[in-house]
Scaffold this motif. Structure first.
Motif, PDB file in Angstrom:
ATOM      1  N   PHE A 187       0.838  -1.205   0.000  1.00 58.32           N
ATOM      2  CA  PHE A 187       0.000   0.000   0.000  1.00 58.32           C
ATOM      3  C   PHE A 187       0.873   1.257   0.000  1.00 58.32           C
ATOM      4  CE2 PHE A 187      -3.052  -2.684   2.797  1.00 58.32           C
ATOM      5  CZ  PHE A 187      -3.418  -3.440   1.693  1.00 58.32           C
ATOM      6  N   GLU A 188       1.919   1.254   0.825  1.00 57.83           N
ATOM      7  CA  GLU A 188       2.800   2.418   0.903  1.00 57.83           C
ATOM      8  C   GLU A 188       3.581   2.615  -0.392  1.00 57.83           C
ATOM      9  OE1 GLU A 188       3.691   2.620   5.703  1.00 57.83           O
ATOM     10  OE2 GLU A 188       5.109   1.578   4.410  1.00 57.83           O
ATOM     11  N   ALA A 189       4.053   1.508  -0.976  1.00 61.40           N
ATOM     12  CA  ALA A 189       4.803   1.607  -2.230  1.00 61.40           C
ATOM     13  C   ALA A 189       3.913   2.130  -3.352  1.00 61.40           C
ATOM     14  CB  ALA A 189       5.384   0.241  -2.602  1.00 61.40           C
ATOM     15  N   ALA A 190       2.649   1.713  -3.351  1.00 59.94           N
ATOM     16  CA  ALA A 190       1.715   2.189  -4.370  1.00 59.94           C
ATOM     17  C   ALA A 190       1.495   3.695  -4.243  1.00 59.94           C
ATOM     18  CB  ALA A 190       0.388   1.447  -4.236  1.00 59.94           C
ATOM     19  N   LYS A 195       2.562   9.332  -6.073  1.00 65.28           N
ATOM     20  CA  LYS A 195       3.070  10.678  -5.838  1.00 65.28           C
ATOM     21  C   LYS A 195       4.219  11.012  -6.780  1.00 65.28           C
ATOM     22  CE  LYS A 195       2.987  14.541  -3.471  1.00 65.28           C
ATOM     23  NZ  LYS A 195       1.807  15.434  -3.505  1.00 65.28           N
ATOM     24  N   ALA A 196       4.985   9.989  -7.155  1.00 64.79           N
ATOM     25  CA  ALA A 196       6.117  10.198  -8.068  1.00 64.79           C
ATOM     26  C   ALA A 196       5.688  10.219  -9.530  1.00 64.79           C
ATOM     27  CB  ALA A 196       7.158   9.102  -7.849  1.00 64.79           C
ATOM     28  N   LEU A 221      -1.811  -5.127  -5.797  1.00 67.37           N
ATOM     29  CA  LEU A 221      -1.519  -4.089  -6.792  1.00 67.37           C
ATOM     30  C   LEU A 221      -2.553  -4.063  -7.902  1.00 67.37           C
ATOM     31  CD1 LEU A 221       2.364  -4.137  -7.250  1.00 67.37           C
ATOM     32  CD2 LEU A 221       0.956  -2.222  -6.483  1.00 67.37           C
ATOM     33  N   GLU A 222      -2.984  -5.221  -8.350  1.00 63.72           N
ATOM     34  CA  GLU A 222      -3.991  -5.262  -9.408  1.00 63.72           C
ATOM     35  C   GLU A 222      -5.288  -4.586  -8.953  1.00 63.72           C
ATOM     36  OE1 GLU A 222      -4.164  -9.435 -10.290  1.00 63.72           O
ATOM     37  OE2 GLU A 222      -2.817  -9.233 -12.009  1.00 63.72           O
ATOM     38  N   CYS A 282      -6.952   0.464   2.273  1.00 65.40           N
ATOM     39  CA  CYS A 282      -5.960   1.165   3.094  1.00 65.40           C
ATOM     40  C   CYS A 282      -5.122   2.109   2.237  1.00 65.40           C
ATOM     41  CB  CYS A 282      -5.038   0.164   3.792  1.00 65.40           C
ATOM     42  SG  CYS A 282      -5.861  -0.892   5.003  1.00 65.40           S
ATOM     43  N   THR A 283      -4.897   1.729   0.988  1.00 64.24           N
ATOM     44  CA  THR A 283      -4.120   2.568   0.076  1.00 64.24           C
ATOM     45  C   THR A 283      -4.788   3.928  -0.109  1.00 64.24           C
ATOM     46  OG1 THR A 283      -3.492   0.564  -1.109  1.00 64.24           O
ATOM     47  CG2 THR A 283      -3.020   2.653  -2.199  1.00 64.24           C
TER      48      THR A 283
END
Length: 303
Positions: A187-190, A195-196, A221-222, A282-283
């Motif tokens: 979730f955090e990486a997504a 943001k990037a 991720l999907e 949560c994302t």
């Protein structure tokens, strides 16, 4: 052919029932929600009026409810399985509960002649529907041998992790501490990628073929990049409850669970903000903080 029961016909239990029926087992089921009862009947199951009717008609029964108190009531309560099943029959506790709750149920069954297999599962909604669940089974040699055919109908991987009630739930608590951390990191990486300005498809392609790639990450991720946050069969309440069990076991044993504790708070935030959502919601909480969303074809700035 054995007759089999399923108590709890939700996302997971309906998958158990579907595969039992497909494998030729006469299948009885019970759920408190009429719509689930009807869906079960439509797939060829016998919808029972109460738990006792299930117990009277089966040789083995899967208990796939949400909470330990519910499992206790279904098995040991008035009109429960302990009162209605014939001696020598098998109860498979596939719900995820506290190890102490499984031990209490095992103690309550002593002297009934019923065999308890403490076997929580992993694989989520897709695994339940496909019949490919992983089972963490704790039971006696006799119980495991007797229940093997019905277990094979719903599982691709049956692990004998012990012989006593609570031992299966202990393994599941360890597993969920890991899966919770994997989810939360995803979730955090997504959100970081959003943001990037990195497209979601790029993240999915890279993560899936990297050393971090696994079913948990890929599935999450999907769902995130396709913005599917409800109705995917993985309600946030379930994982939130499982992490609570993991944290309680860590406290009981004096084991620090720093990463699982962080995951617990992320799921707590998601559940509070989006109570009807699935795990991946949560994302959205993190995305709202950073002002960007991750979509399959690109990132979307929201503020």
């Amino acid at each position: 052919m054995m007759s089999v029961g399923v108590i709890g016909l939700g996302d997971m239990g309906s998958g158990l029932a579907k595969n039992l029926i497909a494998n030729g087992f006469e299948t009885w089921g019970r759920d408190i929600l009429p719509a689930r009862h009807q869906a079960f009947a439509d797939m060829g199951g016998h919808a029972a009026a109460d738990t006792a009717e299930v117990g009277r008609n089966v040789h083995a029964v899967f208990v796939m409810v949400m909470k330990g108190a519910e499992a206790h009531e279904v098995i040991l309560g008035d009109g429960g399985l302990a009162q209605s099943m014939a001696p020598g029959s098998s109860i498979l506790l596939t719900a995820t509960v506290k190890p102490s709750e499984a031990r209490a149920i095992g103690a309550g069954l002593e002297g009934t002649g019923l065999q308890l297999i403490d076997s929580p599962v992993s694989g989520g909604y897709p695994g339940a529907q496909a019949g490919t669940l992983t089972m963490m089974a704790a039971g006696t040699d006799a119980a495991m041998a007797q229940a093997r055919p019905v277990m094979e109908a719903v599982s691709a991987n049956i692990h004998r992790v012990g012989s006593a009630p609570g031992e299966g739930q202990t393994v599941k608590a360890c597993l969920q501490s890991l899966i919770g951390a994997q989810f939360s990191a995803t979730f955090e990486a997504a959100a970081l990628a959003a943001k990037a300005g990195v497209p979601g498809q790029v993240i999915l392609d890279v993560f899936s073929t990297s050393s971090a790639g696994c079913g948990v990450v890929k599935n999450a991720l999907e769902k995130i990049i396709d913005r599917k946050f409800e109705g995917t069969g993985s309600h946030i309440n379930t994982m939130h409850k499982d992490l609570t069990i993991s944290m309680a076991l860590g406290e009981e044993l004096g084991v620090p669970l720093h990463t699982a504790a962080s995951a617990m708070q992320i799921f707590h935030a998601g559940r509070t903000r989006y109570p009807d959502g699935d795990n991946w919601t949560c994302t959205q909480v993190i995305e709202e903080i950073v002002g960007a969303e991750l979509h399959r074809d690109g990132a979307k700035v929201t503020r």
